[in-house]
Write a protein that holds these residues in place. Sequence first.
Motif, PDB file in Angstrom:
ATOM      1  N   VAL A   1     -16.756  -3.249  22.548  1.00 37.60           N
ATOM      2  CA  VAL A   1     -15.551  -3.449  21.748  1.00 37.60           C
ATOM      3  C   VAL A   1     -14.347  -3.068  22.601  1.00 37.60           C
ATOM      4  CG1 VAL A   1     -14.298  -2.733  19.670  1.00 37.60           C
ATOM      5  CG2 VAL A   1     -16.787  -3.012  19.589  1.00 37.60           C
ATOM      6  N   GLU A   2     -13.335  -3.918  22.568  1.00 33.55           N
ATOM      7  CA  GLU A   2     -12.092  -3.635  23.286  1.00 33.55           C
ATOM      8  C   GLU A   2     -11.613  -2.225  22.928  1.00 33.55           C
ATOM      9  OE1 GLU A   2     -10.066  -4.986  25.435  1.00 33.55           O
ATOM     10  OE2 GLU A   2     -10.763  -7.048  25.592  1.00 33.55           O
ATOM     11  N   PRO A   3     -11.218  -1.447  23.917  1.00 33.82           N
ATOM     12  CA  PRO A   3     -10.779  -0.074  23.639  1.00 33.82           C
ATOM     13  C   PRO A   3      -9.700   0.022  22.557  1.00 33.82           C
ATOM     14  CG  PRO A   3     -11.072  -0.355  25.990  1.00 33.82           C
ATOM     15  CD  PRO A   3     -11.259  -1.718  25.364  1.00 33.82           C
ATOM     16  N   THR A   4      -8.754  -0.901  22.519  1.00 33.28           N
ATOM     17  CA  THR A   4      -7.694  -0.842  21.505  1.00 33.28           C
ATOM     18  C   THR A   4      -8.219  -1.107  20.093  1.00 33.28           C
ATOM     19  OG1 THR A   4      -7.116  -3.151  21.940  1.00 33.28           O
ATOM     20  CG2 THR A   4      -5.811  -1.479  23.062  1.00 33.28           C
ATOM     21  N   TYR A   5      -9.428  -1.655  19.980  1.00 33.81           N
ATOM     22  CA  TYR A   5     -10.008  -1.945  18.671  1.00 33.81           C
ATOM     23  C   TYR A   5     -11.165  -1.016  18.317  1.00 33.81           C
ATOM     24  CZ  TYR A   5      -7.129  -6.090  18.893  1.00 33.81           C
ATOM     25  OH  TYR A   5      -6.055  -6.933  18.983  1.00 33.81           O
ATOM     26  N   GLN A   6     -11.481  -0.078  19.205  1.00 30.07           N
ATOM     27  CA  GLN A   6     -12.552   0.869  18.900  1.00 30.07           C
ATOM     28  C   GLN A   6     -12.101   1.800  17.777  1.00 30.07           C
ATOM     29  OE1 GLN A   6     -13.800   2.712  22.588  1.00 30.07           O
ATOM     30  NE2 GLN A   6     -14.502   0.760  23.417  1.00 30.07           N
ATOM     31  N   GLY A   7     -13.051   2.172  16.937  1.00 30.74           N
ATOM     32  CA  GLY A   7     -12.744   3.049  15.814  1.00 30.74           C
ATOM     33  C   GLY A   7     -12.105   2.343  14.631  1.00 30.74           C
ATOM     34  N   LYS A   8     -12.065   1.012  14.686  1.00 29.08           N
ATOM     35  CA  LYS A   8     -11.435   0.244  13.601  1.00 29.08           C
ATOM     36  C   LYS A   8     -12.445  -0.629  12.852  1.00 29.08           C
ATOM     37  CE  LYS A   8      -7.018   0.495  15.806  1.00 29.08           C
ATOM     38  NZ  LYS A   8      -5.946  -0.105  16.517  1.00 29.08           N
ATOM     39  N   GLY A   9     -13.731  -0.353  13.051  1.00 33.42           N
ATOM     40  CA  GLY A   9     -14.764  -1.042  12.298  1.00 33.42           C
ATOM     41  C   GLY A   9     -15.341  -2.288  12.950  1.00 33.42           C
ATOM     42  N   PHE A  10     -14.838  -2.680  14.114  1.00 38.38           N
ATOM     43  CA  PHE A  10     -15.341  -3.914  14.723  1.00 38.38           C
ATOM     44  C   PHE A  10     -16.768  -3.755  15.252  1.00 38.38           C
ATOM     45  CE2 PHE A  10     -10.752  -4.687  14.851  1.00 38.38           C
ATOM     46  CZ  PHE A  10     -10.719  -5.907  14.194  1.00 38.38           C
ATOM     47  N   GLY A  11     -17.094  -2.599  15.812  1.00 40.31           N
ATOM     48  CA  GLY A  11     -18.472  -2.355  16.241  1.00 40.31           C
ATOM     49  C   GLY A  11     -19.430  -2.428  15.068  1.00 40.31           C
ATOM     50  N   ASN A  12     -19.017  -1.829  13.942  1.00 47.72           N
ATOM     51  CA  ASN A  12     -19.817  -1.903  12.714  1.00 47.72           C
ATOM     52  C   ASN A  12     -20.019  -3.347  12.276  1.00 47.72           C
ATOM     53  OD1 ASN A  12     -20.363   0.848  11.984  1.00 47.72           O
ATOM     54  ND2 ASN A  12     -18.198   1.065  11.492  1.00 47.72           N
ATOM     55  N   GLU A  13     -18.936  -4.121  12.289  1.00 48.16           N
ATOM     56  CA  GLU A  13     -19.017  -5.488  11.795  1.00 48.16           C
ATOM     57  C   GLU A  13     -19.868  -6.372  12.717  1.00 48.16           C
ATOM     58  OE1 GLU A  13     -16.051  -8.729   9.782  1.00 48.16           O
ATOM     59  OE2 GLU A  13     -15.663  -6.575   9.672  1.00 48.16           O
ATOM     60  N   ILE A  14     -19.743  -6.157  14.019  1.00 45.59           N
ATOM     61  CA  ILE A  14     -20.559  -6.926  14.967  1.00 45.59           C
ATOM     62  C   ILE A  14     -22.034  -6.597  14.764  1.00 45.59           C
ATOM     63  CG2 ILE A  14     -21.119  -7.232  17.416  1.00 45.59           C
ATOM     64  CD1 ILE A  14     -18.059  -6.768  17.960  1.00 45.59           C
ATOM     65  N   LEU A  15     -22.336  -5.312  14.616  1.00 49.20           N
ATOM     66  CA  LEU A  15     -23.733  -4.920  14.394  1.00 49.20           C
ATOM     67  C   LEU A  15     -24.224  -5.417  13.036  1.00 49.20           C
ATOM     68  CD1 LEU A  15     -26.137  -3.589  15.689  1.00 49.20           C
ATOM     69  CD2 LEU A  15     -25.317  -1.385  14.846  1.00 49.20           C
ATOM     70  N   GLN A  16     -23.366  -5.383  12.022  1.00 47.30           N
ATOM     71  CA  GLN A  16     -23.755  -5.894  10.704  1.00 47.30           C
ATOM     72  C   GLN A  16     -24.078  -7.381  10.769  1.00 47.30           C
ATOM     73  OE1 GLN A  16     -24.043  -3.896   7.711  1.00 47.30           O
ATOM     74  NE2 GLN A  16     -25.277  -5.719   7.311  1.00 47.30           N
ATOM     75  N   PHE A  17     -23.344  -8.127  11.582  1.00 47.39           N
ATOM     76  CA  PHE A  17     -23.635  -9.549  11.809  1.00 47.39           C
ATOM     77  C   PHE A  17     -25.083  -9.725  12.268  1.00 47.39           C
ATOM     78  CE2 PHE A  17     -23.899 -12.628  15.389  1.00 47.39           C
ATOM     79  CZ  PHE A  17     -23.796 -13.809  14.680  1.00 47.39           C
ATOM     80  N   LEU A  18     -25.513  -8.895  13.231  1.00 46.69           N
ATOM     81  CA  LEU A  18     -26.899  -9.009  13.722  1.00 46.69           C
ATOM     82  C   LEU A  18     -27.915  -8.537  12.692  1.00 46.69           C
ATOM     83  CD1 LEU A  18     -27.018  -8.063  17.492  1.00 46.69           C
ATOM     84  CD2 LEU A  18     -27.350 -10.273  16.424  1.00 46.69           C
ATOM     85  N   VAL A  19     -27.599  -7.478  11.969  1.00 48.10           N
ATOM     86  CA  VAL A  19     -28.505  -6.992  10.921  1.00 48.10           C
ATOM     87  C   VAL A  19     -28.687  -8.076   9.858  1.00 48.10           C
ATOM     88  CG1 VAL A  19     -28.704  -5.332   9.021  1.00 48.10           C
ATOM     89  CG2 VAL A  19     -28.113  -4.534  11.310  1.00 48.10           C
ATOM     90  N   ASP A  20     -27.598  -8.700   9.439  1.00 45.19           N
ATOM     91  CA  ASP A  20     -27.697  -9.779   8.450  1.00 45.19           C
ATOM     92  C   ASP A  20     -28.515 -10.949   8.988  1.00 45.19           C
ATOM     93  OD1 ASP A  20     -26.168  -8.218   6.779  1.00 45.19           O
ATOM     94  OD2 ASP A  20     -24.377  -9.495   6.879  1.00 45.19           O
ATOM     95  N   LYS A  21     -28.303 -11.292  10.250  1.00 45.82           N
ATOM     96  CA  LYS A  21     -29.067 -12.371  10.879  1.00 45.82           C
ATOM     97  C   LYS A  21     -30.554 -12.007  10.914  1.00 45.82           C
ATOM     98  CE  LYS A  21     -27.207 -14.646  14.357  1.00 45.82           C
ATOM     99  NZ  LYS A  21     -27.191 -16.056  13.981  1.00 45.82           N
ATOM    100  N   SER A  22     -30.842 -10.770  11.281  1.00 43.00           N
ATOM    101  CA  SER A  22     -32.217 -10.285  11.325  1.00 43.00           C
ATOM    102  C   SER A  22     -32.874 -10.360   9.951  1.00 43.00           C
ATOM    103  CB  SER A  22     -32.220  -8.838  11.834  1.00 43.00           C
ATOM    104  OG  SER A  22     -33.475  -8.254  11.708  1.00 43.00           O
ATOM    105  N   ASP A  23     -32.156  -9.890   8.936  1.00 44.37           N
ATOM    106  CA  ASP A  23     -32.695  -9.919   7.572  1.00 44.37           C
ATOM    107  C   ASP A  23     -32.943 -11.349   7.104  1.00 44.37           C
ATOM    108  OD1 ASP A  23     -32.522  -7.156   7.561  1.00 44.37           O
ATOM    109  OD2 ASP A  23     -30.731  -7.082   6.299  1.00 44.37           O
ATOM    110  N   LYS A  24     -31.989 -12.240   7.380  1.00 45.10           N
ATOM    111  CA  LYS A  24     -32.117 -13.643   6.955  1.00 45.10           C
ATOM    112  C   LYS A  24     -33.320 -14.315   7.616  1.00 45.10           C
ATOM    113  CE  LYS A  24     -29.598 -17.986   6.819  1.00 45.10           C
ATOM    114  NZ  LYS A  24     -28.379 -18.695   7.191  1.00 45.10           N
ATOM    115  N   LEU A  25     -33.516 -14.040   8.901  1.00 46.64           N
ATOM    116  CA  LEU A  25     -34.618 -14.650   9.649  1.00 46.64           C
ATOM    117  C   LEU A  25     -35.948 -13.939   9.428  1.00 46.64           C
ATOM    118  CD1 LEU A  25     -32.782 -15.237  13.042  1.00 46.64           C
ATOM    119  CD2 LEU A  25     -33.473 -16.995  11.403  1.00 46.64           C
ATOM    120  N   LYS A  26     -35.888 -12.774   8.787  1.00 50.12           N
ATOM    121  CA  LYS A  26     -37.076 -11.916   8.614  1.00 50.12           C
ATOM    122  C   LYS A  26     -37.605 -11.459   9.974  1.00 50.12           C
ATOM    123  CE  LYS A  26     -37.501 -12.630   4.066  1.00 50.12           C
ATOM    124  NZ  LYS A  26     -36.160 -12.464   3.551  1.00 50.12           N
ATOM    125  N   PHE A  27     -36.663 -11.204  10.892  1.00 48.34           N
ATOM    126  CA  PHE A  27     -36.975 -10.695  12.226  1.00 48.34           C
ATOM    127  C   PHE A  27     -36.593  -9.216  12.256  1.00 48.34           C
ATOM    128  CE2 PHE A  27     -36.538 -14.617  15.234  1.00 48.34           C
ATOM    129  CZ  PHE A  27     -37.427 -15.322  14.456  1.00 48.34           C
TER     130      PHE A  27
END
Length: 157
Positions: free
Chosen positions: A84-110
């Motif tokens: 995550v770009e340093p200026t955007y760290q601590g603003k939830g972007f890391g969480n949202e990027i990881l949530q994107f993968l978690v949702d993808k994992s859950d949807k695919l049952k992976f």
Amino acid sequence: MEKYKELIFYPVKIEDISYLLDLRKRTMNEHLKNENMPTDDKSHLKRIKYHFENGFIVFNGEKRVGFLKYVYEERKIYLVQIQVEPTYQGKGFGNEILQFLVDKSDKLKFGMHLEVLKKNRARKLYEKFGFKKIGVHKDFFNINGVFDDEILMDYYI
């Protein structure tokens, strides 16, 4: 291109290497120096080129907020890299990027898998999302005589 909430994931292109090198230096050099690991361009480029074709520049509107790299391996998503770009760290972007993968994992049952240095502060984020420690590569990294363990983590659906 793939959209997720406010984020847009654009497949990485060769022209992005200079940006990725700059991002990696700004996000990783301090951590790598603390671990006595190399911070030269050649070492950074080696990591950038690893599974390069599976990378995505992450945007929020017109702003580049980070980078994500993952691959599919035997009904698992292997998380290679999140930055995550340093200026955007601590603003939830890391969480949202990881949530994107978690949702993808859950949807695919992976499930998902990742490897992280023992001292990397991102471990707390992975644990928050339900990743569990499944093993350790003891003294996995030996850089200039300094050793660090690599923690293996899995996310189960």
